[in-house]
Design an enzyme around this catalytic site. Structure first.
Site, PDB file in Angstrom:
ATOM      1  N   LYS C  97       0.879  -1.166   0.000  1.00 18.19           N
ATOM      2  CA  LYS C  97       0.000   0.000   0.000  1.00 18.19           C
ATOM      3  C   LYS C  97       0.918   1.218   0.000  1.00 18.19           C
ATOM      4  O   LYS C  97       1.580   1.507   1.001  1.00 18.19           O
ATOM      5  CB  LYS C  97      -0.913   0.021   1.221  1.00 18.19           C
ATOM      6  CG  LYS C  97      -1.778   1.274   1.243  1.00 18.19           C
ATOM      7  CD  LYS C  97      -2.678   1.370   2.454  1.00 18.19           C
ATOM      8  CE  LYS C  97      -3.347   2.741   2.471  1.00 18.19           C
ATOM      9  NZ  LYS C  97      -4.118   2.975   3.697  1.00 18.19           N
ATOM     10  N   GLY C 158      -9.115   9.182   9.106  1.00 14.76           N
ATOM     11  CA  GLY C 158      -9.463   9.237  10.515  1.00 14.76           C
ATOM     12  C   GLY C 158     -10.602  10.181  10.862  1.00 14.76           C
ATOM     13  O   GLY C 158     -10.967  10.318  12.018  1.00 14.76           O
ATOM     14  N   ALA C 184      -9.984   5.537   3.556  1.00 15.36           N
ATOM     15  CA  ALA C 184      -9.982   6.736   4.385  1.00 15.36           C
ATOM     16  C   ALA C 184     -11.315   7.459   4.409  1.00 15.36           C
ATOM     17  O   ALA C 184     -11.941   7.683   3.382  1.00 15.36           O
ATOM     18  CB  ALA C 184      -8.893   7.722   3.942  1.00 15.36           C
ATOM     19  N   GLY C 185     -11.718   7.788   5.592  1.00 13.64           N
ATOM     20  CA  GLY C 185     -12.921   8.586   5.773  1.00 13.64           C
ATOM     21  C   GLY C 185     -14.181   7.786   6.049  1.00 13.64           C
ATOM     22  O   GLY C 185     -15.193   8.338   6.459  1.00 13.64           O
ATOM     23  N   ASN C 206     -10.433   1.311   8.922  1.00 13.10           N
ATOM     24  CA  ASN C 206      -9.579   1.125  10.089  1.00 13.10           C
ATOM     25  C   ASN C 206     -10.168   1.806  11.323  1.00 13.10           C
ATOM     26  O   ASN C 206     -10.784   1.165  12.169  1.00 13.10           O
ATOM     27  CB  ASN C 206      -8.169   1.646   9.781  1.00 13.10           C
ATOM     28  CG  ASN C 206      -7.142   1.263  10.849  1.00 13.10           C
ATOM     29  OD1 ASN C 206      -5.960   1.246  10.588  1.00 13.10           O
ATOM     30  ND2 ASN C 206      -7.559   0.915  12.060  1.00 13.10           N
ATOM     31  N   THR C 207     -10.064   3.135  11.343  1.00 13.79           N
ATOM     32  CA  THR C 207     -10.460   3.866  12.542  1.00 13.79           C
ATOM     33  C   THR C 207     -11.867   3.504  13.038  1.00 13.79           C
ATOM     34  O   THR C 207     -12.079   3.270  14.218  1.00 13.79           O
ATOM     35  CB  THR C 207     -10.395   5.384  12.262  1.00 13.79           C
ATOM     36  OG1 THR C 207      -9.098   5.684  11.757  1.00 13.79           O
ATOM     37  CG2 THR C 207     -10.654   6.185  13.521  1.00 13.79           C
TER      38      THR C 207
END
Lengths: 375, 65, 258
Positions: C97, C158, C184-185, C206-207
């Site tokens: 990545k 995040g 992301a997001g 992830n987050t």
């Protein structure tokens, strides 16, 4: 190359899928912001006919949002009708015992000047038959060079070339290439194109990849409506091809044409199917709903009244006062034409008709001023 | 002798990079070694001799998105 | 559901997981297992001698899971290439990545460096999955450079703000010849479902899982959302506008009835 992709799409299954489309499929397509090829099938299927008014409105709105109220004007010039092919439907057929004309440089310039007197055309489409010995790439390159002082946007409709040849012609000012696959039905293709280079299906089909690889700015596609009984299937195949090209050659602009054959009055090849005005209109709306950005071009094959009606509903490019014989504008006005022109109005008459419809005819919409390779 | 490991000075009796990593109890899988900012492939660990002031970077897995 | 294929490898799960920000490796492992993911990202760090850390790697090693090491921490193409070589050596995979974000506040990817690094890493034999801006032209350029996927962001990393780049993601998905992974997001399962309904090939989360009150159950929620969104996309979404009826009057098309 697209020939490998096309192998994966079954003609008969596609035909069955088109006829299986229901009104619910049509509504689903019309409810979407972006349509895929399945939706396009629904929109050109018989199930969509009751929705033609809705489709027309959608097509007009999308077209106006993207193109404004404009029609881009172009004019074709046939510079040679020498041809080694034997397409059964074409007047330039190799065994047709007609006199062949290959315009000389002087004659070409004379034609350019004659065109400029008709109207301020800036978009020129140079057309030849397929005769690489007598009217090959060098000849076309010369015609492009000679056209530069008169026209700002040069396209060709000639035999499929190699990528290197397209690249070479770009150096001579080539901006766009128009090429009709005629039909995507590989099995039937050779019935219509039995001999000559044009009988090579894959060479023609993959010509679009070669144009893309050469980074030709504009590519025009088309199927000849009248060859295949299942003409809708041909259009779906073209839609798949368009999506493929857009994905692979995304720097290029695309246009589509729907050349439609009429029954011939004086014998010769008779179309296998005649697509009606209503069906052609449906196809045009469907194409716009399927692709908001593609140029949709109507030639003078179509009648004046039909062209006027369609000018506000999705069409974005039109030719006018076209002659389909080499030298037709000035040198040899009586020569044999490739196909019969229906809209016989002058360019100025077409222009005023468009203005009455609230459309602005645009003569010049491209300038090669920033193309460092050309001049 | 003293070598630099990840910008910290370390005293070691090891002769080769391979021995040094064993001395530090590091596994063979999941780490990579760089010498002077160039990757030192695992195949070269046992034949690469340590020298005074050598600058090694050793990395391992960490959590991250 | 159609299988996702990236660089010749098949994935049954279209949910990729990041391993950052979990409160423990055990919790991370449970979330990974619950999510059914087959691709998990990890970062690299320098070892510290007094580090008595539990090694995270052993918690994610699994024959069904493709490790996707990232280059987080690098600031330009040159550093990314160095990091890539280390990661290939350490983890025995050429999958990467690629993320280059010189900006420490928003961690927004540097497009110029990302394209440059992709071109070089592909030539070096890496399977490159670049994290990038939701820029359709950039995504085509990355594809031409040989990227195995493109991974445009939905919103800054995040932030959990969802698909703020919606219009551009739509264009990217329409144009892309490689799988589009929204990265992301994505802060809620509904965001993931929306991306999948649009035709994204996968989502990287992830987050939103790691910091959930119950990461394991949140992982399941995302698994289901991704599956639901994909199934909806493959099934052809229904009407979003007012329902249509065949129109009796035909002011625009009456000329066709003559």
């Amino acid at each position: 190359m697209y020939s490998e992709e096309l192998e994966k799409i079954s003609w008969s299954e596609t035909t069955a899928r088109i006829y299986a489309k229901t009104e619910a499929d049509v509504c689903r397509a019309l409810g979407k912001e972006r349509c895929d090829v399945e939706d396009f099938m629904a929109l050109i299927s018989p199930a969509a006919l009751p929705y033609i008014e809705t489709m027309a409105r959608r097509s007009r709105n999308l077209t106006e949002a993207r193109f404004g109220k404009t029609i881009s004007m172009f004019i074709p010039l046939y510079i040679s009708n020498a041809c080694t092919n034997s397409c059964v439907y074409c007047g330039f057929h190799v065994s047709n015992p007609m006199p062949r004309t290959i315009l000389t440089e002087e004659e070409i310039v004379k034609e350019y000047k004659a065109i400029k007197k008709l109207a301020p055309f800036e978009n020129l489409l140079l057309v030849t038959g397929e005769h690489p010995q007598k009217a090959g790439v060098d000849y076309i390159a010369r015609a492009l060079d000679l056209a530069k002082p008169y026209f700002s946007n040069l396209k060709i409709e000639v035999m499929p070339l190699s990528a290197d040849e397209y690249k070479e012609l770009k150096k001579h000012g080539l901006n766009g290439v128009v090429c009709f696959q005629e039909t995507y039905n590989k099995e039937h293709y050779n019935l219509y194109h039995p001999r000559g280079m044009k009988s090579k299906f894959d060479w023609r089909l993959n010509g679009f990849d070669r144009m893309g690889m050469a980074e030709v700015h504009s590519i025009g596609m088309g199927v000849l409506l009248g060859l295949e009984k299942e003409w809708r299937t041909d259009l779906v195949m073209m839609a798949y091809h368009l999506r493929y090209l857009q994905k692979h050659y995304w720097r290029t602009k695309y246009s589509v044409n729907f050349p439609r054959m009429r029954p011939s009055e004086n014998g010769g090849f008779q179309p296998n199917v005649v697509v009606s005005d209503k069906e052609l209109a449906q196809v045009t709306f469907a194409m716009r709903i399927f692709d908001h950005d593609v140029d949709i071009s109507y030639s003078t094959r179509e009648a004046a009244a039909f062209r006027d009606n369609m000018a506000t509903l999705g069409v974005t490019t039109m030719s006018a006062e076209s002659k389909t014989e080499p030298g037709g504008y000035s040198c040899y006005p009586q020569a044999l034409e490739q196909f019969h022109v229906s809209d016989e109005r002058t360019a100025r008459e077409v222009e005023s008709a468009l203005r009455l419809l609230g459309r602005e005819p645009v003569w010049k919409d491209w300038d090669a001023a920033f193309d460092l390779k050309v001049y | 002798m003293k070598v630099w490991l990840n910008n910290k000075e370390v005293e070691t009796d090891s002769i080769t990079v391979s021995q040094f990593l064993e001395e530090l109890l590091l596994p063979r899988y999941g780490i990579a070694v760089a010498l002077d900012n160039k990757l030192l492939p695992q195949g070269q660990w046992s034949e690469t001799l340590l020298y005074e002031g050598m600058r090694l970077v050793v990395i391992k897995a960490a959590c991250g998105g | 559901m159609e299988k996702l294929v990236i660089a010749g490898r098949e994935f049954r799960s279209r949910l990729f997981l990041g391993t950052g920000k979990f409160s423990s490796n055990d919790l991370m492992k449970r979330a990974i297992n619950a999510s059914g993911t087959e691709m998990v990202t990890l970062a690299m760090k320098r070892i510290e001698l007094d580090d008595k850390d539990d090694d995270m790697l052993q918690h994610i090693i699994n024959p069904n899971i493709q490790l996707l090491p990232n280059t987080s921490g690098v600031r330009n193409a040159e550093e990314a290439i160095f990091a890539a070589q280390l990661s290939r050596e350490a983890f025995g995979t050429n999958w990467l990545k690629l993320e280059i974000h010189p900006d420490p506040r928003y961690l927004l990817p540097d497009s110029t460096e990302t394209l440059k690094a992709t071109e070089q890493l592909v030539k070096m034999g890496f399977v490159v999955l670049p994290y990038c801006q939701a820029d359709p032209t950039l995504c085509k350029r990355l594809e031409e450079a040989g990227a195995a996927t493109v991974m445009p962001l939905g919103a800054p990393i995040g932030t959990n703000k969802g698909l703020q780049t919606r219009e551009f993601l739509r264009i990217i998905i329409e144009q892309s010849g490689v799988p589009v992974v929204v990265d992301a997001g994505i802060g809620a399962p509904s965001h993931a479902a929306e991306a999948m309904e649009m035709g994204a090939a996968a989502c990287l989360v992830n987050t939103a899982i790691a910091v959930a009150g119950n990461p394991e159950r949140m992982a399941i929620a995302f698994k289901q959302a991704v599956e639901a969104g994909r199934m909806a996309y493959e099934s052809g979404l229904g009407l979003q506008a007012d329902s249509l009826v065949a129109e009796a009057s035909s002011p625009l098309t009456s000329f066709l009835n003559d």
